[in-house]
Design a protein around this motif. Structure first.
Motif, PDB file in Angstrom:
ATOM      1  N   SER A  94      56.084  32.947  35.494  1.00 53.70           N
ATOM      2  CA  SER A  94      55.644  32.918  34.096  1.00 53.70           C
ATOM      3  C   SER A  94      56.843  33.142  33.184  1.00 53.70           C
ATOM      4  O   SER A  94      57.722  33.952  33.484  1.00 53.70           O
ATOM      5  CB  SER A  94      54.605  34.010  33.813  1.00 53.70           C
ATOM      6  N   GLY A 145      51.846  34.979  36.929  1.00 50.49           N
ATOM      7  CA  GLY A 145      51.281  36.127  36.234  1.00 50.49           C
ATOM      8  C   GLY A 145      52.303  37.233  36.209  1.00 50.49           C
ATOM      9  O   GLY A 145      53.400  37.113  36.772  1.00 50.49           O
ATOM     10  N   GLN A 175      43.230  31.649  25.235  1.00 49.23           N
ATOM     11  CA  GLN A 175      43.566  30.655  26.243  1.00 49.23           C
ATOM     12  C   GLN A 175      43.885  29.328  25.586  1.00 49.23           C
ATOM     13  O   GLN A 175      43.099  28.814  24.784  1.00 49.23           O
ATOM     14  CB  GLN A 175      42.401  30.467  27.216  1.00 49.23           C
ATOM     15  N   ARG A 184      43.207  30.140  33.384  1.00 52.07           N
ATOM     16  CA  ARG A 184      43.633  31.388  34.021  1.00 52.07           C
ATOM     17  C   ARG A 184      42.395  32.228  34.328  1.00 52.07           C
ATOM     18  O   ARG A 184      41.436  32.241  33.552  1.00 52.07           O
ATOM     19  CB  ARG A 184      44.571  32.201  33.123  1.00 52.07           C
ATOM     20  N   TRP A 215      40.986  35.958  34.704  1.00 52.96           N
ATOM     21  CA  TRP A 215      41.309  37.309  34.255  1.00 52.96           C
ATOM     22  C   TRP A 215      40.359  38.314  34.896  1.00 52.96           C
ATOM     23  O   TRP A 215      39.141  38.112  34.907  1.00 52.96           O
ATOM     24  CB  TRP A 215      41.209  37.402  32.728  1.00 52.96           C
ATOM     25  N   ASP A 249      37.110  32.998  34.573  1.00 48.81           N
ATOM     26  CA  ASP A 249      38.101  32.026  34.119  1.00 48.81           C
ATOM     27  C   ASP A 249      37.988  31.848  32.608  1.00 48.81           C
ATOM     28  O   ASP A 249      36.885  31.819  32.052  1.00 48.81           O
ATOM     29  CB  ASP A 249      37.865  30.674  34.780  1.00 48.81           C
ATOM     30  N   GLY A 291      45.994  38.711  35.079  1.00 50.05           N
ATOM     31  CA  GLY A 291      45.713  37.295  34.893  1.00 50.05           C
ATOM     32  C   GLY A 291      46.421  36.459  35.943  1.00 50.05           C
ATOM     33  O   GLY A 291      47.614  36.657  36.202  1.00 50.05           O
ATOM     34  N   THR A 315      47.052  32.416  37.160  1.00 52.40           N
ATOM     35  CA  THR A 315      46.951  31.044  36.691  1.00 52.40           C
ATOM     36  C   THR A 315      46.450  30.108  37.788  1.00 52.40           C
ATOM     37  O   THR A 315      46.982  30.105  38.897  1.00 52.40           O
ATOM     38  CB  THR A 315      48.323  30.563  36.186  1.00 52.40           C
ATOM     39  N   ASN A 353      49.131  30.843  27.165  1.00 55.64           N
ATOM     40  CA  ASN A 353      48.301  31.922  26.633  1.00 55.64           C
ATOM     41  C   ASN A 353      48.981  32.543  25.432  1.00 55.64           C
ATOM     42  O   ASN A 353      50.213  32.633  25.373  1.00 55.64           O
ATOM     43  CB  ASN A 353      48.041  32.997  27.689  1.00 55.64           C
TER      44      ASN A 353
END
Length: 373
Positions: free
Chosen positions: A80, A121, A135, A140, A142, A172, A189, A191, A197
């Motif tokens: 990320s 993440g 989002q 993703r 969560w 999601d 989170g 992905t 995000n």
């Protein structure tokens, strides 16, 4: 670009704000990303922007801070890219913050944007601020746990994770959905599909921050020079003990410093308008003349406030970017604090007040407000 946020704010504040997390489905209808992954990568290559890369390979976490020179060899999974205060540097992204101005400006921290590939993440963690996670493209999942005592540990010197938790939210998010998380709730989170995000954060200071900042203000302004005095001192039977009345007198000395209304107001105004991240301030060259500002406003042009700039009224005083300024037209000063865009409609008679126009010209030339191209 503007965004419509479908949210019943009074109900949200009563039921969820600082109480419990919630997913707000399709809160931004027909959501369109304000920034592309390439634009975000470009920002992360700038020294002024706080950014970091977080990845997990073979069960090992890695993290590094920008600015970055390239993004080669990252692979297609498990990482990320995050950038803080994107609202300071990218005007279309700053539009995402405006629908949240029903909340106090002084509590707004910044807009963080993250781009993550599948499996990406930052790991399970706890934040001590309120956050609205919007989002964008992709998907993703969560997981959010309850606010319970949990052990924290560092899998990497730059990361603080939390032990496994039982989720109370496990869902999601799709484009336009918002996940709201109050302080202290663990979350994670992960992905599924390459995603963007947007995290709109609201931060409250802790007591340590307040006392430390006030102490700095006292030193900078040479306050508190009065010494402890005890003209009523009597012979001490036990010289090795601080008596209760002495303890209280010392505590009162410290409290009396904070109880000075004008000093407290001046300190607080500077404190709450000090940005945590750099601003994209560009002083005007050559500077505007006062008549140019007045003529432009009278001709219908409008001034836009610099993204991320804190402009607040505190106890009747006017504060901007950690300074107190004297604005001698109270109606105009209120407009500067209340509106992100100002013109003849908002300023009214102040447009013809030479003293205010002089003050406004100084602010424009400092780069705090600007005319749109």
């Amino acid at each position: 670009m503007s965004y419509r946020l479908d949210l019943n704010w009074p109900e949200f504040l009563e039921r969820y704000w600082q109480k419990r997390p919630v997913i707000l489905k399709n809160a931004f209808p027909d959501f369109v990303d304000p920034i592309t992954p390439d634009e975000l990568a470009g920002l992360a290559m700038e020294a002024e922007v706080d950014s970091r890369l977080v990845s997990q390979r073979n069960g090992q976490w890695h993290a590094s801070n920008g600015p970055f020179e390239h993004f080669d060899n990252l692979g297609e999974t498990g990482w990320s890219l995050l950038a803080q205060a994107v609202n300071h540097w990218h005007t279309p992204s700053a539009a995402l913050v405006r629908p949240f101005r029903v909340l106090p400006d002084w509590r707004l921290d910044d807009l963080m944007v993250s781009f993550s590939v599948p499996g990406g993440g930052v790991g399970p963690h706890i934040d001590q601020y309120d956050v609205f996670i919007i989002q964008g493209m992709g998907r993703r999942r969560w997981r959010v746990g309850d606010k319970l005592p949990l052990k924290q540990f560092c899998p990497h010197p730059a990361l603080l994770h939390v032990e496994p938790f039982t989720p109370i939210i496990d869902e999601d998010l799709e484009p336009g959905d918002i996940l709201y998380i109050p302080p202290g709730f663990p979350h994670d989170g992960l992905t599924h599909e390459t995603a963007l995000n947007y995290s709109v954060g609201f931060r409250g200071p802790n007591s340590r921050d307040l006392i430390s900042s006030f102490a700095d203000y006292v030193l900078e302004n040479d306050l508190g020079s009065e010494h402890y005095s005890d003209a009523d001192l009597t012979c001490r039977e036990h010289p090795g003990r601080v008596e209760d009345d002495e303890l209280e007198r010392l505590r009162t000395m410290m409290i009396d410093m904070i109880n000075q209304p004008e000093d407290f107001k001046n300190w607080l105004g500077c404190f709450v308008t000090t940005p945590r991240h750099e601003l994209d301030i560009a002083p005007v060259r050559p500077p505007f003349e006062q008549h140019e500002i007045a003529d432009a406003l009278m001709n219908g042009e409008v001034l836009t406030r610099l993204n991320g700039l804190k402009v607040l009224q505190v106890g009747g005083g006017f504060f901007i970017n950690s300074e107190r300024l004297e604005i001698h037209d109270p109606v105009a000063a209120d407009c500067l604090c209340r509106y992100a865009v100002i013109g003849k409609k908002e300023l009214g008679n102040a447009c013809q007040n030479p003293r205010f126009i002089a003050e406004l010209t100084t602010l424009v030339n400092q780069g705090y407000w600007f005319f749109d191209e």
